[in-house]
Scaffold this motif. Structure first.
Motif, PDB file in Angstrom:
ATOM      1  N   VAL A 244      35.032  22.486  21.516  1.00 37.37           N
ATOM      2  CA  VAL A 244      33.585  22.369  21.332  1.00 37.37           C
ATOM      3  C   VAL A 244      32.915  23.709  21.602  1.00 37.37           C
ATOM      4  CG1 VAL A 244      31.479  21.309  22.243  1.00 37.37           C
ATOM      5  CG2 VAL A 244      33.512  19.909  21.845  1.00 37.37           C
ATOM      6  N   GLY A 245      33.392  24.412  22.634  1.00 40.11           N
ATOM      7  CA  GLY A 245      32.851  25.730  22.955  1.00 40.11           C
ATOM      8  C   GLY A 245      33.041  26.723  21.824  1.00 40.11           C
ATOM      9  N   LEU A 246      34.183  26.637  21.143  1.00 44.88           N
ATOM     10  CA  LEU A 246      34.419  27.528  20.008  1.00 44.88           C
ATOM     11  C   LEU A 246      33.393  27.282  18.903  1.00 44.88           C
ATOM     12  CD1 LEU A 246      38.320  27.551  19.673  1.00 44.88           C
ATOM     13  CD2 LEU A 246      36.841  29.279  20.722  1.00 44.88           C
ATOM     14  N   ILE A 247      33.067  26.014  18.684  1.00 45.68           N
ATOM     15  CA  ILE A 247      32.033  25.697  17.684  1.00 45.68           C
ATOM     16  C   ILE A 247      30.700  26.302  18.105  1.00 45.68           C
ATOM     17  CG2 ILE A 247      30.714  23.829  16.622  1.00 45.68           C
ATOM     18  CD1 ILE A 247      33.240  22.093  16.854  1.00 45.68           C
ATOM     19  N   TYR A 248      30.363  26.205  19.391  1.00 48.67           N
ATOM     20  CA  TYR A 248      29.121  26.803  19.886  1.00 48.67           C
ATOM     21  C   TYR A 248      29.125  28.319  19.711  1.00 48.67           C
ATOM     22  CZ  TYR A 248      27.832  22.388  22.203  1.00 48.67           C
ATOM     23  OH  TYR A 248      27.471  21.083  22.487  1.00 48.67           O
ATOM     24  N   ILE A 249      30.302  28.936  19.888  1.00 49.32           N
ATOM     25  CA  ILE A 249      30.417  30.383  19.680  1.00 49.32           C
ATOM     26  C   ILE A 249      30.125  30.728  18.221  1.00 49.32           C
ATOM     27  CG2 ILE A 249      32.108  32.261  19.468  1.00 49.32           C
ATOM     28  CD1 ILE A 249      31.329  32.088  22.270  1.00 49.32           C
ATOM     29  N   PHE A 250      30.770  30.008  17.308  1.00 50.69           N
ATOM     30  CA  PHE A 250      30.627  30.301  15.883  1.00 50.69           C
ATOM     31  C   PHE A 250      29.206  30.037  15.388  1.00 50.69           C
ATOM     32  CE2 PHE A 250      35.385  29.303  15.611  1.00 50.69           C
ATOM     33  CZ  PHE A 250      35.719  30.653  15.764  1.00 50.69           C
ATOM     34  N   THR A 251      28.504  29.121  16.039  1.00 55.48           N
ATOM     35  CA  THR A 251      27.120  28.833  15.656  1.00 55.48           C
ATOM     36  C   THR A 251      26.123  29.640  16.498  1.00 55.48           C
ATOM     37  OG1 THR A 251      27.143  26.882  17.109  1.00 55.48           O
ATOM     38  CG2 THR A 251      27.635  26.534  14.771  1.00 55.48           C
ATOM     39  N   ARG A 252      26.645  30.553  17.309  1.00 51.82           N
ATOM     40  CA  ARG A 252      25.850  31.498  18.100  1.00 51.82           C
ATOM     41  C   ARG A 252      24.917  30.808  19.106  1.00 51.82           C
ATOM     42  NH1 ARG A 252      24.164  36.213  13.670  1.00 51.82           N
ATOM     43  NH2 ARG A 252      26.306  36.684  13.005  1.00 51.82           N
ATOM     44  N   LYS A 253      25.385  29.706  19.654  1.00 52.59           N
ATOM     45  CA  LYS A 253      24.598  29.023  20.667  1.00 52.59           C
ATOM     46  C   LYS A 253      24.958  29.478  22.084  1.00 52.59           C
ATOM     47  CE  LYS A 253      23.606  24.873  17.959  1.00 52.59           C
ATOM     48  NZ  LYS A 253      23.798  23.401  17.829  1.00 52.59           N
ATOM     49  N   ILE A 254      26.182  29.943  22.269  1.00 56.96           N
ATOM     50  CA  ILE A 254      26.611  30.465  23.565  1.00 56.96           C
ATOM     51  C   ILE A 254      27.351  31.783  23.335  1.00 56.96           C
ATOM     52  CG2 ILE A 254      26.813  28.134  24.540  1.00 56.96           C
ATOM     53  CD1 ILE A 254      29.871  28.453  24.337  1.00 56.96           C
ATOM     54  N   SER A 255      27.654  32.471  24.420  1.00 59.42           N
ATOM     55  CA  SER A 255      28.447  33.694  24.325  1.00 59.42           C
ATOM     56  C   SER A 255      29.813  33.460  24.944  1.00 59.42           C
ATOM     57  CB  SER A 255      27.742  34.846  25.064  1.00 59.42           C
ATOM     58  OG  SER A 255      27.880  34.692  26.471  1.00 59.42           O
ATOM     59  N   ILE A 256      30.724  34.391  24.747  1.00 56.32           N
ATOM     60  CA  ILE A 256      32.075  34.275  25.295  1.00 56.32           C
ATOM     61  C   ILE A 256      32.053  34.191  26.810  1.00 56.32           C
ATOM     62  CG2 ILE A 256      32.474  36.752  25.480  1.00 56.32           C
ATOM     63  CD1 ILE A 256      35.022  34.088  24.308  1.00 56.32           C
ATOM     64  N   LEU A 257      31.004  34.742  27.434  1.00 54.05           N
ATOM     65  CA  LEU A 257      30.891  34.720  28.888  1.00 54.05           C
ATOM     66  C   LEU A 257      30.688  33.303  29.428  1.00 54.05           C
ATOM     67  CD1 LEU A 257      28.647  37.872  29.520  1.00 54.05           C
ATOM     68  CD2 LEU A 257      31.120  37.653  29.789  1.00 54.05           C
ATOM     69  N   ASP A 258      30.224  32.393  28.576  1.00 47.77           N
ATOM     70  CA  ASP A 258      29.998  31.022  29.021  1.00 47.77           C
ATOM     71  C   ASP A 258      31.292  30.238  29.219  1.00 47.77           C
ATOM     72  OD1 ASP A 258      27.158  30.977  29.184  1.00 47.77           O
ATOM     73  OD2 ASP A 258      27.066  30.987  26.999  1.00 47.77           O
ATOM     74  N   PHE A 259      32.427  30.839  28.877  1.00 42.71           N
ATOM     75  CA  PHE A 259      33.723  30.201  29.149  1.00 42.71           C
ATOM     76  C   PHE A 259      34.203  30.524  30.558  1.00 42.71           C
ATOM     77  CE2 PHE A 259      33.685  29.990  24.563  1.00 42.71           C
ATOM     78  CZ  PHE A 259      34.368  28.832  24.265  1.00 42.71           C
ATOM     79  N   PHE A 260      33.482  31.370  31.272  1.00 42.11           N
ATOM     80  CA  PHE A 260      33.931  31.811  32.595  1.00 42.11           C
ATOM     81  C   PHE A 260      32.873  31.436  33.632  1.00 42.11           C
ATOM     82  CE2 PHE A 260      35.652  34.616  29.371  1.00 42.11           C
ATOM     83  CZ  PHE A 260      37.017  34.575  29.662  1.00 42.11           C
ATOM     84  N   VAL A 261      33.347  30.990  34.799  1.00 38.92           N
ATOM     85  CA  VAL A 261      32.478  30.573  35.883  1.00 38.92           C
ATOM     86  C   VAL A 261      31.980  31.789  36.631  1.00 38.92           C
ATOM     87  CG1 VAL A 261      32.406  29.344  38.098  1.00 38.92           C
ATOM     88  CG2 VAL A 261      33.595  28.327  36.145  1.00 38.92           C
ATOM     89  N   ASN A 262      30.684  31.847  36.855  1.00 36.86           N
ATOM     90  CA  ASN A 262      30.099  32.903  37.682  1.00 36.86           C
ATOM     91  C   ASN A 262      30.309  32.581  39.151  1.00 36.86           C
ATOM     92  OD1 ASN A 262      29.101  34.389  35.520  1.00 36.86           O
ATOM     93  ND2 ASN A 262      27.149  33.301  35.485  1.00 36.86           N
ATOM     94  N   LYS A 263      30.713  33.568  39.910  1.00 38.66           N
ATOM     95  CA  LYS A 263      30.888  33.413  41.339  1.00 38.66           C
ATOM     96  C   LYS A 263      29.603  33.848  42.042  1.00 38.66           C
ATOM     97  CE  LYS A 263      35.219  32.216  40.815  1.00 38.66           C
ATOM     98  NZ  LYS A 263      35.686  30.847  41.115  1.00 38.66           N
ATOM     99  N   GLY A 264      29.180  33.041  43.012  1.00 36.66           N
ATOM    100  CA  GLY A 264      27.953  33.339  43.734  1.00 36.66           C
ATOM    101  C   GLY A 264      28.061  34.554  44.617  1.00 36.66           C
TER     102      GLY A 264
END
Length: 264
Positions: A244-264
């Motif tokens: 699903v994330g790949l589809i969001y990437i191809f439709t430019r709704k998210i970036s590749i960075l959204d596959f990685f968790v941000n550490k506080g």
């Protein structure tokens, strides 16, 4: 039966009216069920505090902050206010300020809970909730991830005590937007023996907007990655979410960075 409800509300006129609808729906519930309602009002800057409502089967405690914090932090604040009292309650839930319960909801829930000690109960929501508990189905991990939310999930207080707190890495308003409810319910599922799912919209809440689901991808995918090796079904669901994330990437709704968790 004694129920602990923990709600957070970003204070403004519209949200407060929603909150009053929630409390009004609780006033219509079975009188033999007692509700303790802890509420954190965020973004509260008024000099005068709000009047809390008390009755024979309803008591509330209001807390205030002039800041806006993430949902997971807000709920953890409330849990910590009641941590020494948790043994006094049979079940705990985290309803949003803009949800509501049909008049017979909690009486019907009590009937189910009387038949067997529940660890987790979850259902669905709708802007036009149904009144009768129908559609009990066998629980599955996929159904839990798809349907569990703060509004539709009720936990035995023993399970809440074992889980303790929400993971503040996730949640609306956190570094990883979304996923706090999924994380909490998955941790509860992994610690539970008796889980009931009713496939009917039993709780009132506005309809979700499917076109905006991508906004919560980062948090929800991060939660699935966190748990993906704990069961085969979670692993499969994580793979599906990746696609699903790949589809969001191809439709430019998210970036590749959204596959990685941000550490506080």
């Amino acid at each position: 039966m004694r129920i602990l409800l923990l709600t957070t509300c970003i204070y403004n006129e519209e949200n407060y009216l929603d909150f009053l609808r929630l409390t009004d729906s609780l006033s219509q519930q079975c009188s033999s069920i007692f509700f303790e309602h802890g509420v954190l009002f965020q973004n509260f800057n008024d000099d005068a505090k709000l009047d809390s409502y008390q009755s024979e089967n309803y008591s509330s405690k209001f807390f205030y902050t002039d800041k806006i914090i993430s949902l997971s932090k807000a709920r953890n604040f409330l849990i910590n206010q009641y941590v020494s009292e948790l043994d006094s309650y049979d079940y705990t839930s985290f309803p949003d300020d803009d949800c509501w319960y049909p008049a017979d909801f909690w009486r019907q829930f009590r009937l189910i809970a009387k038949k067997q000690k529940l660890d987790v109960f979850y259902t669905k929501f709708s802007s036009e909730p149904v009144k009768k508990f129908e559609g009990t189905e066998k629980h599955s991990t996929y159904k839990l991830i798809l349907n569990s939310s703060s509004n539709t999930t009720i936990y035995s207080t023993e399970i809440v005590k074992s889980i303790k707190l929400f993971d503040e890495s996730f949640g609306v308003g956190s570094l990883n937007n979304g996923g706090e409810d999924t994380d909490f319910s998955l941790r509860a599922m992994l610690s539970s023996n008796v889980i009931i799912f009713i496939n009917s919209p039993l709780v009132g809440h506005r309809e979700p907007l499917p076109e905006f689901r991508y906004r919560y991808f980062k948090g929800s995918y991060g939660v699935l990655k966190k748990h993906c090796f704990k069961s085969f079904s979670i692993s499969l669901i994580t793979c599906r979410k990746f696609l699903v994330g790949l589809i969001y990437i191809f439709t430019r709704k998210i970036s590749i960075l959204d596959f990685f968790v941000n550490k506080g």
